[in-house]
Design a protein around this motif. Structure first.
Motif, PDB file in Angstrom:
ATOM      1  N   ILE A  91      -4.430  -7.673 -61.273  1.00 45.70           N
ATOM      2  CA  ILE A  91      -5.609  -7.036 -60.692  1.00 45.70           C
ATOM      3  C   ILE A  91      -5.308  -5.580 -60.359  1.00 45.70           C
ATOM      4  CG2 ILE A  91      -7.080  -6.977 -58.623  1.00 45.70           C
ATOM      5  CD1 ILE A  91      -7.113 -10.058 -58.766  1.00 45.70           C
ATOM      6  N   SER A  92      -4.127  -5.321 -59.837  1.00 44.84           N
ATOM      7  CA  SER A  92      -3.741  -3.952 -59.523  1.00 44.84           C
ATOM      8  C   SER A  92      -3.713  -3.094 -60.787  1.00 44.84           C
ATOM      9  CB  SER A  92      -2.369  -3.942 -58.847  1.00 44.84           C
ATOM     10  OG  SER A  92      -2.028  -2.636 -58.469  1.00 44.84           O
ATOM     11  N   ARG A  97      -5.961   1.122 -64.066  1.00 43.43           N
ATOM     12  CA  ARG A  97      -6.361   1.652 -65.383  1.00 43.43           C
ATOM     13  C   ARG A  97      -7.690   2.396 -65.285  1.00 43.43           C
ATOM     14  NH1 ARG A  97      -3.964  -3.200 -67.814  1.00 43.43           N
ATOM     15  NH2 ARG A  97      -5.903  -4.264 -67.378  1.00 43.43           N
ATOM     16  N   LEU A  98      -8.639   1.818 -64.565  1.00 48.63           N
ATOM     17  CA  LEU A  98      -9.933   2.484 -64.391  1.00 48.63           C
ATOM     18  C   LEU A  98      -9.762   3.789 -63.619  1.00 48.63           C
ATOM     19  CD1 LEU A  98     -13.010   2.578 -64.621  1.00 48.63           C
ATOM     20  CD2 LEU A  98     -13.110   1.225 -62.520  1.00 48.63           C
ATOM     21  N   ALA A  99      -9.013   3.736 -62.526  1.00 49.80           N
ATOM     22  CA  ALA A  99      -8.788   4.940 -61.716  1.00 49.80           C
ATOM     23  C   ALA A  99      -8.089   6.019 -62.538  1.00 49.80           C
ATOM     24  CB  ALA A  99      -7.958   4.597 -60.478  1.00 49.80           C
ATOM     25  N   GLN A 100      -7.104   5.641 -63.323  1.00 51.69           N
ATOM     26  CA  GLN A 100      -6.381   6.626 -64.130  1.00 51.69           C
ATOM     27  C   GLN A 100      -7.261   7.219 -65.221  1.00 51.69           C
ATOM     28  OE1 GLN A 100      -2.932   4.442 -65.386  1.00 51.69           O
ATOM     29  NE2 GLN A 100      -1.909   4.686 -63.423  1.00 51.69           N
ATOM     30  N   ALA A 101      -8.148   6.426 -65.789  1.00 51.66           N
ATOM     31  CA  ALA A 101      -9.058   6.955 -66.809  1.00 51.66           C
ATOM     32  C   ALA A 101      -9.975   8.010 -66.199  1.00 51.66           C
ATOM     33  CB  ALA A 101      -9.875   5.827 -67.424  1.00 51.66           C
ATOM     34  N   ILE A 102     -10.524   7.714 -65.038  1.00 53.72           N
ATOM     35  CA  ILE A 102     -11.396   8.678 -64.358  1.00 53.72           C
ATOM     36  C   ILE A 102     -10.615   9.938 -64.021  1.00 53.72           C
ATOM     37  CG2 ILE A 102     -12.680   9.107 -62.217  1.00 53.72           C
ATOM     38  CD1 ILE A 102     -13.463   6.089 -62.327  1.00 53.72           C
ATOM     39  N   MET A 103      -9.416   9.774 -63.491  1.00 53.17           N
ATOM     40  CA  MET A 103      -8.623  10.935 -63.110  1.00 53.17           C
ATOM     41  C   MET A 103      -8.141  11.718 -64.331  1.00 53.17           C
ATOM     42  SD  MET A 103      -6.573   9.830 -59.724  1.00 53.17           S
ATOM     43  CE  MET A 103      -6.950   8.205 -59.133  1.00 53.17           C
ATOM     44  N   GLY A 104      -7.923  11.044 -65.440  1.00 55.41           N
ATOM     45  CA  GLY A 104      -7.530  11.739 -66.668  1.00 55.41           C
ATOM     46  C   GLY A 104      -8.634  12.651 -67.173  1.00 55.41           C
ATOM     47  N   PHE A 105      -9.851  12.140 -67.214  1.00 56.07           N
ATOM     48  CA  PHE A 105     -10.980  12.977 -67.622  1.00 56.07           C
ATOM     49  C   PHE A 105     -11.203  14.108 -66.614  1.00 56.07           C
ATOM     50  CE2 PHE A 105     -12.243   9.152 -70.088  1.00 56.07           C
ATOM     51  CZ  PHE A 105     -12.274   9.758 -71.338  1.00 56.07           C
ATOM     52  N   GLY A 106     -11.049  13.784 -65.352  1.00 56.14           N
ATOM     53  CA  GLY A 106     -11.209  14.805 -64.321  1.00 56.14           C
ATOM     54  C   GLY A 106     -10.143  15.878 -64.395  1.00 56.14           C
ATOM     55  N   VAL A 133     -13.016   9.859 -56.271  1.00 58.06           N
ATOM     56  CA  VAL A 133     -13.871   9.023 -57.120  1.00 58.06           C
ATOM     57  C   VAL A 133     -13.026   8.006 -57.886  1.00 58.06           C
ATOM     58  CG1 VAL A 133     -15.384   9.056 -59.148  1.00 58.06           C
ATOM     59  CG2 VAL A 133     -15.731  10.710 -57.312  1.00 58.06           C
ATOM     60  N   GLY A 134     -11.910   8.456 -58.454  1.00 58.62           N
ATOM     61  CA  GLY A 134     -11.041   7.538 -59.190  1.00 58.62           C
ATOM     62  C   GLY A 134     -10.484   6.436 -58.307  1.00 58.62           C
ATOM     63  N   THR A 135     -10.024   6.808 -57.129  1.00 59.35           N
ATOM     64  CA  THR A 135      -9.480   5.817 -56.196  1.00 59.35           C
ATOM     65  C   THR A 135     -10.551   4.825 -55.759  1.00 59.35           C
ATOM     66  OG1 THR A 135      -7.839   7.409 -55.402  1.00 59.35           O
ATOM     67  CG2 THR A 135      -8.314   5.534 -53.970  1.00 59.35           C
ATOM     68  N   ALA A 141     -13.183  -1.942 -58.662  1.00 57.31           N
ATOM     69  CA  ALA A 141     -12.795  -2.843 -59.758  1.00 57.31           C
ATOM     70  C   ALA A 141     -11.845  -3.929 -59.263  1.00 57.31           C
ATOM     71  CB  ALA A 141     -12.151  -2.043 -60.889  1.00 57.31           C
ATOM     72  N   LYS A 142     -10.908  -3.553 -58.390  1.00 58.61           N
ATOM     73  CA  LYS A 142      -9.961  -4.541 -57.856  1.00 58.61           C
ATOM     74  C   LYS A 142     -10.673  -5.581 -56.988  1.00 58.61           C
ATOM     75  CE  LYS A 142      -6.042  -1.373 -57.748  1.00 58.61           C
ATOM     76  NZ  LYS A 142      -5.077  -0.683 -56.870  1.00 58.61           N
ATOM     77  N   ILE A 143     -11.566  -5.128 -56.099  1.00 59.12           N
ATOM     78  CA  ILE A 143     -12.279  -6.070 -55.224  1.00 59.12           C
ATOM     79  C   ILE A 143     -13.150  -7.004 -56.054  1.00 59.12           C
ATOM     80  CG2 ILE A 143     -14.050  -6.252 -53.417  1.00 59.12           C
ATOM     81  CD1 ILE A 143     -11.243  -5.394 -52.409  1.00 59.12           C
ATOM     82  N   ARG A 144     -13.815  -6.466 -57.059  1.00 59.61           N
ATOM     83  CA  ARG A 144     -14.625  -7.325 -57.939  1.00 59.61           C
ATOM     84  C   ARG A 144     -13.746  -8.364 -58.623  1.00 59.61           C
ATOM     85  NH1 ARG A 144     -18.853  -4.659 -61.674  1.00 59.61           N
ATOM     86  NH2 ARG A 144     -19.255  -6.875 -61.871  1.00 59.61           N
ATOM     87  N   ALA A 145     -12.546  -7.956 -59.014  1.00 56.83           N
ATOM     88  CA  ALA A 145     -11.632  -8.905 -59.659  1.00 56.83           C
ATOM     89  C   ALA A 145     -11.162  -9.965 -58.663  1.00 56.83           C
ATOM     90  CB  ALA A 145     -10.448  -8.158 -60.260  1.00 56.83           C
ATOM     91  N   TYR A 146     -10.864  -9.547 -57.429  1.00 54.96           N
ATOM     92  CA  TYR A 146     -10.438 -10.512 -56.419  1.00 54.96           C
ATOM     93  C   TYR A 146     -11.561 -11.499 -56.084  1.00 54.96           C
ATOM     94  CZ  TYR A 146      -5.941  -8.482 -55.092  1.00 54.96           C
ATOM     95  OH  TYR A 146      -4.647  -8.054 -55.074  1.00 54.96           O
ATOM     96  N   ARG A 147     -12.772 -11.020 -55.988  1.00 56.72           N
ATOM     97  CA  ARG A 147     -13.895 -11.856 -55.556  1.00 56.72           C
ATOM     98  C   ARG A 147     -14.571 -12.600 -56.689  1.00 56.72           C
ATOM     99  NH1 ARG A 147     -12.515 -13.450 -51.296  1.00 56.72           N
ATOM    100  NH2 ARG A 147     -11.304 -11.846 -50.311  1.00 56.72           N
ATOM    101  N   GLY A 148     -14.293 -12.242 -57.910  1.00 51.00           N
ATOM    102  CA  GLY A 148     -14.871 -12.939 -59.048  1.00 51.00           C
ATOM    103  C   GLY A 148     -13.772 -13.650 -59.831  1.00 51.00           C
TER     104      GLY A 148
END
Length: 152
Positions: A91-92, A97-106, A133-135, A141-148
């Motif tokens: 999950i981490s 991965r999502l946070a890094q993608a956002i930060m990479g584009f940023g 925003v990335g964080t 994404a992590k909370i959604r993964a934990y709760r779903g």
């Protein structure tokens, strides 16, 4: 919710608790930072705006708030698993991965600002906002993964 479903609740892990802290603290401290800096920007040129101090306070508040929040949650709740398992690591990675993608584009946007010789104010604030925003989206994404149902 049926009583059976409630009794099968998975205990919150240390990683999940810290993710919740980040999900709350990062947007709040970012909004507080911009609530201080934007009025200054409206009164004076960007090059004259004092932004470093408020930004450091904002970052420090997230760090201290996460530590205090994690300790307070540990005291308040008895059903927290301390050990990190395979699911936590997956999950981490998923959220990171999502946070890094956002930060990479940023980072590319910040690089363009530097190439255009934008004032330090704009470069610093763009990087700060992109990190927030990335964080935040990584934590979502992590909370959604934990709760779903997470299927790494």
């Amino acid at each position: 919710m049926t009583p059976e479903a409630d009794s099968e609740r998975v205990p919150m892990t240390f990683e999940e608790r810290n993710t919740w802290c980040a999900l709350i603290l990062v947007p709040v401290s970012t909004l507080a930072y911009f609530a201080v800096v934007i009025p200054r920007l409206l009164r004076q040129p960007a090059a004259e705006v004092a932004w470093v101090g408020p930004m450091l306070w904002s970052i420090g508040a997230v760090i201290v708030g996460t530590i205090v929040g994690s300790i307070a949650a540990a005291i308040a709740t008895r059903d927290v698993k301390a050990e990190t398992d395979v699911r936590d690591r997956e999950i981490s990675r998923h959220g990171d991965r999502l946070a890094q993608a956002i930060m990479g584009f940023g980072a590319a946007a910040v690089l363009v600002l530097a190439m255009l010789r934008a004032d330090q104010f704009w470069i610093g604030n763009a990087l700060f906002l992109i990190g927030a925003v990335g964080t935040t989206w990584g934590a979502v994404a992590k909370i959604r993964a934990y709760r779903g149902a997470f299927h790494g």
